[in-house]
Design a protein around this motif. Structure first.
Motif, PDB file in Angstrom:
ATOM      1  N   GLN A   1      -4.558   3.354   4.703  1.00 40.90           N
ATOM      2  CA  GLN A   1      -4.120   1.993   4.863  1.00 40.90           C
ATOM      3  C   GLN A   1      -4.898   0.855   5.533  1.00 40.90           C
ATOM      4  O   GLN A   1      -5.298  -0.051   5.084  1.00 40.90           O
TER       5      GLN A   1
ATOM      6  N   VAL B   1      -0.552   4.925  -1.381  1.00 38.71           N
ATOM      7  CA  VAL B   1      -1.714   5.145  -0.380  1.00 38.71           C
ATOM      8  C   VAL B   1      -1.162   5.645   0.947  1.00 38.71           C
ATOM      9  O   VAL B   1      -0.331   5.075   1.708  1.00 38.71           O
TER      10      VAL B   1
ATOM     11  N   TRP C   1     -11.155  -3.467   3.927  1.00 37.69           N
ATOM     12  CA  TRP C   1     -12.010  -4.112   2.807  1.00 37.69           C
ATOM     13  C   TRP C   1     -11.420  -5.651   2.228  1.00 37.69           C
ATOM     14  O   TRP C   1     -12.151  -6.536   1.997  1.00 37.69           O
TER      15      TRP C   1
ATOM     16  N   LEU D   1       0.773  -1.227  -0.007  1.00 40.93           N
ATOM     17  CA  LEU D   1       0.003  -0.065  -0.085  1.00 40.93           C
ATOM     18  C   LEU D   1       0.944   1.254  -0.107  1.00 40.93           C
ATOM     19  O   LEU D   1       0.636   2.421  -0.692  1.00 40.93           O
TER      20      LEU D   1
ATOM     21  N   TYR E   1      -8.022   0.034   3.645  1.00 36.67           N
ATOM     22  CA  TYR E   1      -7.806  -0.719   2.558  1.00 36.67           C
ATOM     23  C   TYR E   1      -7.899  -2.170   3.141  1.00 36.67           C
ATOM     24  O   TYR E   1      -8.318  -3.094   2.667  1.00 36.67           O
TER      25      TYR E   1
ATOM     26  N   GLU F   1      -9.578  -0.982  -5.270  1.00 39.37           N
ATOM     27  CA  GLU F   1      -8.029  -1.010  -5.324  1.00 39.37           C
ATOM     28  C   GLU F   1      -7.404  -1.484  -4.391  1.00 39.37           C
ATOM     29  O   GLU F   1      -6.144  -2.328  -4.554  1.00 39.37           O
ATOM     30  N   GLY F   2      -8.165  -1.818  -3.026  1.00 35.09           N
ATOM     31  CA  GLY F   2      -7.164  -2.594  -2.150  1.00 35.09           C
ATOM     32  C   GLY F   2      -7.272  -4.071  -2.612  1.00 35.09           C
ATOM     33  O   GLY F   2      -6.297  -4.741  -2.211  1.00 35.09           O
TER      34      GLY F   2
ATOM     35  N   GLN G   1     -12.186   2.550  -3.288  1.00 38.66           N
ATOM     36  CA  GLN G   1     -11.051   2.343  -2.425  1.00 38.66           C
ATOM     37  C   GLN G   1     -11.179   0.518  -2.221  1.00 38.66           C
ATOM     38  O   GLN G   1      -9.972  -0.013  -2.133  1.00 38.66           O
ATOM     39  N   THR G   2     -12.331  -0.139  -1.825  1.00 37.21           N
ATOM     40  CA  THR G   2     -12.195  -1.446  -1.931  1.00 37.21           C
ATOM     41  C   THR G   2     -11.635  -2.429  -3.104  1.00 37.21           C
ATOM     42  O   THR G   2     -10.736  -3.082  -2.949  1.00 37.21           O
TER      43      THR G   2
END
Length: 72
Positions: free
Chosen positions: A13, A8, A19, A3, A16, A62-63, A59-60
């Motif tokens: 973080q 990020v 998620w 991350l 993330y 990307e995580g 965000q989810t």
């Protein structure tokens, strides 16, 4: 940590990670190696149905992208 390498901010973080943990719970009893794009889509649909905002879904996503790229 992946991350941080992805830029990020530290204050985001933990979100993330939350998620990703939620996704791992979603696919149980299967392991993440068995999960695919359809599982991610279904997870995002579930979150959307729960009323999560668009930025939370991004965000989810990307995580999860970082997670899958980092562990492969």
């Amino acid at each position: 940590m992946a991350l941080k390498q992805r830029g990020v901010e530290p204050r985001f973080q933990d979100y993330y990670r939350t998620w990703v943990w939620g996704f791992l719970s979603f696919i149980k009893p299967r392991k993440f190696e068995e999960a695919g794009k359809d599982d991610v889509r279904l997870f995002l649909e579930r979150l959307s149905g729960e009323g999560k905002k668009e930025w939370q879904l991004r965000q989810t996503e990307e995580g999860l992208r970082v997670f899958f790229q980092d562990v492969e």
